[in-house]
Motif scaffolding. Structure first.
Motif, mmCIF file in Angstrom:
data_model
loop_
_atom_site.group_PDB
_atom_site.id
_atom_site.type_symbol
_atom_site.label_atom_id
_atom_site.label_comp_id
_atom_site.label_asym_id
_atom_site.label_seq_id
_atom_site.Cartn_x
_atom_site.Cartn_y
_atom_site.Cartn_z
ATOM 1 N N ALA A 28 0.833 -1.199 0.000
ATOM 2 C CA ALA A 28 0.000 0.000 0.000
ATOM 3 C C ALA A 28 0.869 1.252 0.000
ATOM 4 C CB ALA A 28 -0.922 0.007 1.223
ATOM 5 N N ALA A 29 0.446 2.252 -0.764
ATOM 6 C CA ALA A 29 1.045 3.579 -0.787
ATOM 7 C C ALA A 29 0.102 4.454 -1.602
ATOM 8 C CB ALA A 29 2.453 3.563 -1.384
ATOM 9 N N ARG A 30 0.390 5.750 -1.649
ATOM 10 C CA ARG A 30 -0.503 6.652 -2.379
ATOM 11 C C ARG A 30 -0.313 6.585 -3.886
ATOM 12 N NH1 ARG A 30 0.633 12.434 -0.210
ATOM 13 N NH2 ARG A 30 2.764 11.571 -0.068
ATOM 14 N N SER A 31 0.881 6.272 -4.359
ATOM 15 C CA SER A 31 1.187 6.368 -5.783
ATOM 16 C C SER A 31 1.010 5.031 -6.506
ATOM 17 C CB SER A 31 2.634 6.841 -5.971
ATOM 18 O OG SER A 31 3.029 6.743 -7.324
ATOM 19 N N PRO A 32 0.013 4.898 -7.379
ATOM 20 C CA PRO A 32 -0.155 3.647 -8.129
ATOM 21 C C PRO A 32 1.055 3.324 -9.005
ATOM 22 C CG PRO A 32 -2.140 5.000 -8.275
ATOM 23 C CD PRO A 32 -1.077 5.857 -7.653
ATOM 24 N N GLY A 33 1.673 4.345 -9.601
ATOM 25 C CA GLY A 33 2.814 4.093 -10.459
ATOM 26 C C GLY A 33 4.004 3.527 -9.707
ATOM 27 N N ALA A 34 4.314 4.111 -8.546
ATOM 28 C CA ALA A 34 5.425 3.610 -7.738
ATOM 29 C C ALA A 34 5.123 2.224 -7.197
ATOM 30 C CB ALA A 34 5.715 4.581 -6.594
ATOM 31 N N LEU A 35 3.867 1.967 -6.856
ATOM 32 C CA LEU A 35 3.495 0.633 -6.381
ATOM 33 C C LEU A 35 3.663 -0.411 -7.478
ATOM 34 C CD1 LEU A 35 0.286 1.160 -4.199
ATOM 35 C CD2 LEU A 35 2.523 0.346 -3.444
ATOM 36 N N ALA A 36 3.365 -0.020 -8.712
ATOM 37 C CA ALA A 36 3.535 -0.954 -9.826
ATOM 38 C C ALA A 36 5.006 -1.353 -9.982
ATOM 39 C CB ALA A 36 3.013 -0.331 -11.117
ATOM 40 N N GLU A 37 5.915 -0.422 -9.729
ATOM 41 C CA GLU A 37 7.338 -0.738 -9.782
ATOM 42 C C GLU A 37 7.716 -1.765 -8.715
ATOM 43 O OE1 GLU A 37 8.882 3.736 -11.115
ATOM 44 O OE2 GLU A 37 9.120 3.024 -9.053
ATOM 45 N N VAL A 38 7.233 -1.532 -7.495
ATOM 46 C CA VAL A 38 7.554 -2.451 -6.400
ATOM 47 C C VAL A 38 6.931 -3.816 -6.654
ATOM 48 C CG1 VAL A 38 7.557 -2.761 -3.905
ATOM 49 C CG2 VAL A 38 7.518 -0.464 -4.847
ATOM 50 N N GLU A 39 5.720 -3.822 -7.162
ATOM 51 C CA GLU A 39 5.056 -5.084 -7.482
ATOM 52 C C GLU A 39 5.897 -5.895 -8.461
ATOM 53 O OE1 GLU A 39 0.795 -6.741 -9.263
ATOM 54 O OE2 GLU A 39 1.412 -4.666 -9.616
ATOM 55 N N ARG A 40 6.393 -5.246 -9.497
ATOM 56 C CA ARG A 40 7.226 -5.927 -10.490
ATOM 57 C C ARG A 40 8.481 -6.515 -9.848
ATOM 58 N NH1 ARG A 40 9.534 -1.589 -13.583
ATOM 59 N NH2 ARG A 40 11.035 -1.656 -11.866
ATOM 60 N N ASP A 41 9.142 -5.715 -9.003
ATOM 61 C CA ASP A 41 10.383 -6.180 -8.371
ATOM 62 C C ASP A 41 10.125 -7.324 -7.396
ATOM 63 O OD1 ASP A 41 11.685 -4.247 -9.815
ATOM 64 O OD2 ASP A 41 11.880 -2.832 -8.146
ATOM 65 N N CYS A 42 9.018 -7.262 -6.673
ATOM 66 C CA CYS A 42 8.701 -8.338 -5.722
ATOM 67 C C CYS A 42 8.310 -9.619 -6.449
ATOM 68 C CB CYS A 42 7.582 -7.898 -4.779
ATOM 69 S SG CYS A 42 8.070 -6.633 -3.580
ATOM 70 N N ARG A 43 7.563 -9.490 -7.547
ATOM 71 C CA ARG A 43 7.207 -10.675 -8.335
ATOM 72 C C ARG A 43 8.454 -11.309 -8.934
ATOM 73 N NH1 ARG A 43 1.868 -11.508 -9.005
ATOM 74 N NH2 ARG A 43 0.434 -9.738 -8.663
#
Length: 320
Positions: free
Chosen positions: A40-55
């Protein structure tokens, strides 16, 4: 049960503030441990980056863009996590914003934004986490505070105030769950950390902000958070300087508060001439990073990151 196996494959870990800094480093650390993540965070774009790295590290990931100062958004966050995975084993509250400058230099709206995120948001997340834990019978809440909840800092008084509130919340919640041995609350107190926080803070100091040297790698704080999730403790910090400061405070609190407060207040800024502005207080950046670039030297940067990862592996292998 997480406390018994002390490992994370299939455990559900929710991290707020996951788009940058300590929160992002924590998400990556848990991903490497095989946890199922809710970010969770406010920025969808930054979260998408973290999601990619975690996957890329093999983790299952659910992304829920969330402003933790919004009660309905926090309720949706908890509901989404339980709906997807059936439970929440660990909730890491790492979201925070900052304001620098003498009291009175900031706008009232900026004060409200800081309190809404750092204090009100932490209360909302803690309430949602403990409600979930009581319903399922177990869980661990890790609140990320700061050494600024022990040592005042005259350059960032409002941020320091908010961290005093987090420490008070954590200590009170630890007593509230004392009769529930399967529900735990840990408080992590980072010292100076090399994150983008200082570039994103609202700045009315007239000077450029920086991490107070010697700034630690965010991976080292993430390792401490993982350690607290694995073996919950009342309070934890990371780094020799941070531990020494806490020991000195126990021995001579007034002197230590004065010395560390004045030292930290002077070193959190550098060159003059920074234009005042709200930073990312109201509008989060579309992208995020773990590091702020305040640690000098490639070797030191790599060593801190390696040490954080090694500490996670060491805690995993140690008997318990």
């Amino acid at each position: 049960m997480l406390d018994k196996r002390k490992t994370f494959p299939d455990a559900v870990v929710l991290v707020t503030g996951a788009s940058s800094g300590i929160g992002r480093a924590t998400a990556l650390a848990f991903a490497a441990e095989g946890a199922r993540l809710v970010l969770a965070a406010r920025s969808p774009g930054a979260l998408a980056e973290v999601e990619r790295d975690c996957r890329a590290r093999g983790a299952q990931v659910l992304v829920v863009p969330t402003d933790i100062g919004d009660p309905a958004a926090v309720e949706r966050l908890a509901h989404s996590a339980v709906q997807r995975y059936g439970r929440i084993d660990v909730w890491v509250e790492a979201a925070a914003v900052g304001i620098a400058g003498p009291l009175g230099s900031e706008s009232v709206d900026e004060i409200r934004r800081l309190v809404d995120t750092n204090v009100f948001g932490s209360v909302l997340c803690s309430r949602a986490a403990l409600t979930t834990f009581r319903r399922q019978g177990d869980g661990t809440l890790v609140l990320v505070g700061s050494l600024l909840s022990v040592f005042p800092n005259p350059t960032i008084p409002l941020y320091s105030m908010s961290k005093f509130a987090i420490r008070g919340l954590a200590l009170s919640l630890q007593q509230a769950v004392a009769r529930h041995p399967r529900i735990r609350v840990s408080l992590v107190l980072p010292g100076p950390v090399d994150t983008p926080f200082f570039r994103r803070a609202a700045n009315h100091s007239g000077r450029q902000l920086r991490a107070i040297p010697p700034a630690y790698a965010p991976e080292r704080i993430a390792a401490k958070i993982v350690s607290c999730a694995r073996r919950p403790r009342r309070q934890a910090t990371a780094g020799v300087v941070s531990h020494l400061a806490l020991v000195a405070h126990r021995l001579a609190p007034r002197v230590t508060e004065t010395v560390v407060g004045q030292w930290g207040g002077a070193l959190v800024t550098r060159a003059a001439g920074a234009a005042p502005g709200p930073g990312a207080l109201f509008d989060p950046p579309p992208t995020g990073t773990v590091h702020g670039g305040y640690r000098r030297g490639r070797l030191r940067r790599r060593l801190g990151e390696w040490l954080g990862a090694a500490q996670v592996r060491g805690h995993r292998a140690s008997p318990g």
